[in-house]
Design a protein around this motif. Structure first.
Motif, PDB file in Angstrom:
ATOM      1  N   PRO A 203       9.495   5.241  -9.618  1.00 36.46           N
ATOM      2  CA  PRO A 203      10.379   5.538  -8.379  1.00 36.46           C
ATOM      3  C   PRO A 203      10.215   4.276  -7.422  1.00 36.46           C
ATOM      4  CG  PRO A 203       8.432   6.676  -8.605  1.00 36.46           C
ATOM      5  CD  PRO A 203       8.494   5.923  -9.879  1.00 36.46           C
ATOM      6  N   GLY A 204      11.292   3.624  -6.850  1.00 39.49           N
ATOM      7  CA  GLY A 204      10.950   2.636  -6.025  1.00 39.49           C
ATOM      8  C   GLY A 204      10.855   1.347  -6.700  1.00 39.49           C
ATOM      9  N   GLY A 205      11.092   0.986  -7.958  1.00 40.29           N
ATOM     10  CA  GLY A 205      10.986  -0.230  -8.390  1.00 40.29           C
ATOM     11  C   GLY A 205       9.576  -0.205  -9.113  1.00 40.29           C
ATOM     12  N   ALA A 206       9.437  -1.674  -9.520  1.00 41.24           N
ATOM     13  CA  ALA A 206       8.151  -2.042 -10.172  1.00 41.24           C
ATOM     14  C   ALA A 206       6.839  -1.681  -9.373  1.00 41.24           C
ATOM     15  CB  ALA A 206       8.075  -3.514 -10.330  1.00 41.24           C
ATOM     16  N   GLY A 207       5.996  -0.850 -10.188  1.00 42.39           N
ATOM     17  CA  GLY A 207       4.732  -0.372  -9.756  1.00 42.39           C
ATOM     18  C   GLY A 207       4.950   0.840  -9.023  1.00 42.39           C
ATOM     19  N   SER A 208       5.940   1.586  -9.042  1.00 43.01           N
ATOM     20  CA  SER A 208       6.162   2.741  -8.222  1.00 43.01           C
ATOM     21  C   SER A 208       6.033   2.312  -6.643  1.00 43.01           C
ATOM     22  CB  SER A 208       5.454   3.812  -8.752  1.00 43.01           C
ATOM     23  OG  SER A 208       5.537   4.138 -10.072  1.00 43.01           O
ATOM     24  N   VAL A 209       6.379   1.438  -6.141  1.00 40.58           N
ATOM     25  CA  VAL A 209       6.067   1.036  -4.813  1.00 40.58           C
ATOM     26  C   VAL A 209       6.640   1.800  -3.975  1.00 40.58           C
ATOM     27  CG1 VAL A 209       5.764  -1.467  -5.510  1.00 40.58           C
ATOM     28  CG2 VAL A 209       8.064  -0.630  -4.783  1.00 40.58           C
ATOM     29  N   PHE A 210       7.766   2.731  -4.247  1.00 41.18           N
ATOM     30  CA  PHE A 210       8.167   3.789  -3.123  1.00 41.18           C
ATOM     31  C   PHE A 210       6.794   4.676  -2.723  1.00 41.18           C
ATOM     32  CE2 PHE A 210       9.252   8.098  -2.603  1.00 41.18           C
ATOM     33  CZ  PHE A 210      10.492   7.955  -1.504  1.00 41.18           C
ATOM     34  N   CYS A 211       5.860   5.043  -3.820  1.00 41.20           N
ATOM     35  CA  CYS A 211       4.876   5.742  -3.319  1.00 41.20           C
ATOM     36  C   CYS A 211       3.811   4.836  -2.500  1.00 41.20           C
ATOM     37  CB  CYS A 211       3.913   5.990  -4.514  1.00 41.20           C
ATOM     38  SG  CYS A 211       5.008   6.982  -5.796  1.00 41.20           S
ATOM     39  N   LEU A 212       3.802   3.555  -2.663  1.00 40.58           N
ATOM     40  CA  LEU A 212       2.917   2.623  -1.917  1.00 40.58           C
ATOM     41  C   LEU A 212       3.497   2.517  -0.542  1.00 40.58           C
ATOM     42  CD1 LEU A 212       0.820   0.615  -1.425  1.00 40.58           C
ATOM     43  CD2 LEU A 212       2.260  -1.163  -2.378  1.00 40.58           C
ATOM     44  N   MET A 213       4.934   2.582  -0.490  1.00 36.99           N
ATOM     45  CA  MET A 213       5.582   2.501   0.849  1.00 36.99           C
ATOM     46  C   MET A 213       5.051   3.625   1.821  1.00 36.99           C
ATOM     47  SD  MET A 213       9.327   2.796   1.913  1.00 36.99           S
ATOM     48  CE  MET A 213       9.284   4.499   1.706  1.00 36.99           C
ATOM     49  N   LEU A 214       5.025   4.969   0.978  1.00 38.61           N
ATOM     50  CA  LEU A 214       4.697   6.136   1.826  1.00 38.61           C
ATOM     51  C   LEU A 214       3.351   6.051   2.370  1.00 38.61           C
ATOM     52  CD1 LEU A 214       6.325   8.756  -0.481  1.00 38.61           C
ATOM     53  CD2 LEU A 214       7.162   7.826   1.473  1.00 38.61           C
TER      54      LEU A 214
END
Length: 685
Positions: free
Chosen positions: A258-269
């Motif tokens: 979700p949100g590209g490589a490394g699940s960075v959508f979660c990191l953004m949150l």
């Protein structure tokens, strides 16, 4: 076992290498290209979802596909430019040679094929780094700078030089590329089927899926486009799942990234909610629109995640854990294991709707579960990354007030690396981190040098000087302050330590009956930092009146002169004396004399270095007369021979300091000297 901290430092130092900075620069420089490509892809998907089948929709769909096919070439050109633009090798020449070498290594037999998802993606992405290595090394070997060639050289000689510098490296690169390609094809035809049968076919499909996701992230950690590089493996998994009726690898797009490589959508949150620094929140907000459409470069290269050991485990763990959860849910039948193919640029939750042709609650719940797991893992990693100083305060015990936000990495790790200027900045960051590690192995210490009354030879007051004693017991001058000046949290800690330590010595002297004022050298933080001011106020309440003095430099006056003057007046009302240090070494020293109400002016030692020259002697005499007119007491430092002392005596300079009189001495020696003078001559007035 290897020292993890040492490994961490080595890996972080690697991340500051010019070549790896160039790689990050190159990927960020093509971000506009990625955004345009993603926007066209999103538009094509929206047209498809709305059932629009016009000529415009067809044109946009094909343009997005061709931009995706050209993506490896764009990466290559950007990398070639970044790697060679700061060298003597001409970047355009390297770029022109890189393209044919690149096409050879990715398979010249595919140059005429129609662009599509199975054309050059795999070979092209794999070919990027060998192409760069070949062209860059070859041009470095042969492409010497010819700027020193004389104008009188014959034309033929210049032609030969040109060919050696540009044509020969290009030809050799092409020949080596052909040989490498032939070797690769020969070896793969001979050994690949056996390896595939012996290894790949014996690995369970579920394990293959998890390993595939994990290796995607490992490649991305080193700035290699994972999906394009492992497209052949993805097609193999897709074919195997269709034959055996297993969950399709299409679920990667739905649940594991979700949100590209490394699940960075979660990191953004996590950055938006957990981070307390406005810089990180700003980066997350800027990245949010892109991350929703799975464009992760802004965060991946902005923090950066690439070549970042501290975030690597979470970067790899989040999609891997999500893949395990998703595969388990599909294997157990909780979620339909055969979703429709959904493009990578479709936002989260909407992708679930498209994958199952409508609202499918189990898939939506699974996506939310994966987001929750990713947020939990990244929260732990982010706190360790940003606040790692909190758990290691014992490592640097001399900096009690150092804050995590001011750590050597915390201030600079946020950079979205923008070309050459950040090479020096990252170099400063690593130098500061190495300095902090060095300081942690020893301890700070104050030494003392008296200021002497020239007429009586008695000690008038004492100056405290900062030194560092290393693990071998050697004393060092505070040159490390220049390295740490960009880290105010560390500097605040040092400044407060000096103030507290000096006050302890002044109080001890007073208890022994010695009433000598102790002068402390301060940095500009003394007038700008609330922490340092608070520390000094506390110190004033713990020492007797007339116990402390402050030495300031011209640099301390540059930030806010009116506020600094107000602070000086305030402290002088509390019986604190001020000395203007290093007078004559700056550009504006004379300008401050008419504005400052300091008690002493210390002439810089460079002024009396050549005082035996008549011209220099006249300058010193004029400055002394000016200070007398302004009713400022003068101290001459750097008095290290009899001739200087004799000349200053003829001028009538009242106070002197230097090696001829007393060298800087440690606390015990200073106390003994003060006690001896006190008992011999009685207390000073």
């Amino acid at each position: 076992m290897p020292d993890l901290r040492d490994l961490d430092e080595r890996f972080s130092s690697l991340a500051a290498h010019r070549t790896l900075l160039a790689i990050r620069n190159a990927y960020l420089s093509i971000l506009p290209y990625v955004i345009v490509m993603a926007a066209l892809t999103v538009a094509a998907n929206l047209f498809h979802f709305a059932g629009i089948d016009s000529g415009m929709a067809y044109y946009i769909s094909h343009l997005a596909r061709y931009l995706g096919e050209l993506f490896p070439e764009v990466i290559l050109l950007s990398l070639s430019w970044s790697l060679n633009s700061h060298h003597r090798v001409r970047a355009p020449a390297v770029m022109l040679v890189s393209l044919p070498v690149f096409w050879i290594l990715c398979g010249w037999d595919q140059l005429g094929t129609e662009a599509g998802p199975q054309s050059r993606s795999l070979g092209a992405t794999i070919a990027i780094y060998p192409t760069l290595l070949l062209t860059h090394v070859m041009f470095k070997l042969f492409g010497r700078d010819g700027s020193d060639s004389s104008a009188g050289k014959v034309v033929m000689s210049q032609l030969i030089t040109f060919n050696l510098r540009y044509v020969l490296p290009g030809v050799l690169c092409v020949l080596l590329a052909i040989l490498l390609r032939l070797a690769f094809v020969t070896l793969s035809d001979r050994f690949a089927p056996g390896i595939h049968a012996a290894l790949v076919d014996r690995i369970p499909y579920g394990v293959e899926v998890i390993l595939f996701v994990m290796f995607l992230q490992v490649l991305s950690l080193f700035a290699i486009h994972g999906y394009a590089t492992m497209l052949g493996v993805y097609e193999y998994l897709h074919h195997k799942s269709a034959l055996l009726g297993l969950p399709s690898p299409e679920f990667f797009t739905l649940y594991a990234t979700p949100g590209g490589a490394g699940s960075v959508f979660c990191l953004m949150l996590v950055m938006l909610v957990v981070s307390s620094r406005r810089e990180y929140k700003a980066l997350a907000r800027i990245s949010a629109p892109l991350t929703l459409f799975n464009i992760s470069e802004t965060l991946v290269f902005g923090i950066p995640l690439v070549f970042n050991l501290r975030m690597a485990w979470a970067f790899i763990a989040v999609p891997t854990v999500n893949a395990v959860i998703a595969y388990t849910a599909m294997a157990t039948g909780w979620v339909e294991p055969h979703p429709n193919s959904v493009h990578w640029a479709v936002p989260y939750l909407i992708s679930s709707y498209l994958a199952f042709d409508g609202l499918y609650l189990p898939s939506i719940l699974l996506q939310l579960t994966c987001i929750g797991c990713g947020v939990a893992i990244y929260t732990v990693a982010w706190r360790r990354y940003v606040y790692r100083e909190h758990s290691s305060q014992d490592d640097y015990p001399v900096f009690p007030s150092r804050k995590a936000s001011d750590s050597a990495f915390g201030d600079d790790a946020l950079d979205i690396v923008l070309m050459e200027e950040n090479v020096s900045r990252w170099s400063r960051v690593k130098q500061a981190d190495r300095t902090l590690k060095w300081l942690s192995e020893g301890e700070l210490e104050l030494v003392f040098q008296p200021v002497v009354d020239a007429s009586t030879s008695r000690i008038r007051h004492v100056e405290a000087l900062l030194r560092y004693r290393d693990a071998q017991g050697r004393l060092h001058a505070p040159l490390f302050l220049d390295v740490l000046r960009h880290h105010p949290g560390v500097m605040e800690g040092i400044e407060c330590w000096v103030i507290r330590e000096a006050c302890q010595h002044a109080l001890r002297w007073h208890e022994q009956g010695v009433n000598k004022r102790l002068f402390i050298n301060v940095t500009p933080l003394f007038f700008t930092s609330d922490n340092v001011r608070r520390c000094f106020y506390t110190a004033l309440n713990e020492v007797p009146v007339n116990a402390l003095g402050i030495e300031i430099t011209e640099q301390s006056l540059l930030t806010d002169l009116p506020q600094t003057l107000s602070d000086i007046h305030l402290f002088q009302s509390m019986d604190v004396q001020f000395a203007l240090d290093d007078f004559g070494s700056g550009y504006s020293s004379f300008n401050y004399l008419s504005q400052l109400t300091v008690d002493f002016v210390k002439l810089d030692k460079t002024l009396i270095e050549h005082i035996h020259h008549p011209r220099q002697a006249s300058i010193v005499a004029s400055i002394y007369q000016l200070c007398q007119t302004l009713r400022l007491q003068v101290i001459c430092e750097g008095v290290d021979d009899q001739r200087k002392q004799a000349f200053l005596a003829t001028l009538g300079v009242p106070l002197v300091q230097g090696f001829l009189l007393y060298r800087p001495m440690e606390a015990a020696a200073m106390e003994a000297l003060l006690r001896e003078e006190h008992h011999r001559e009685g207390p000073t007035s």
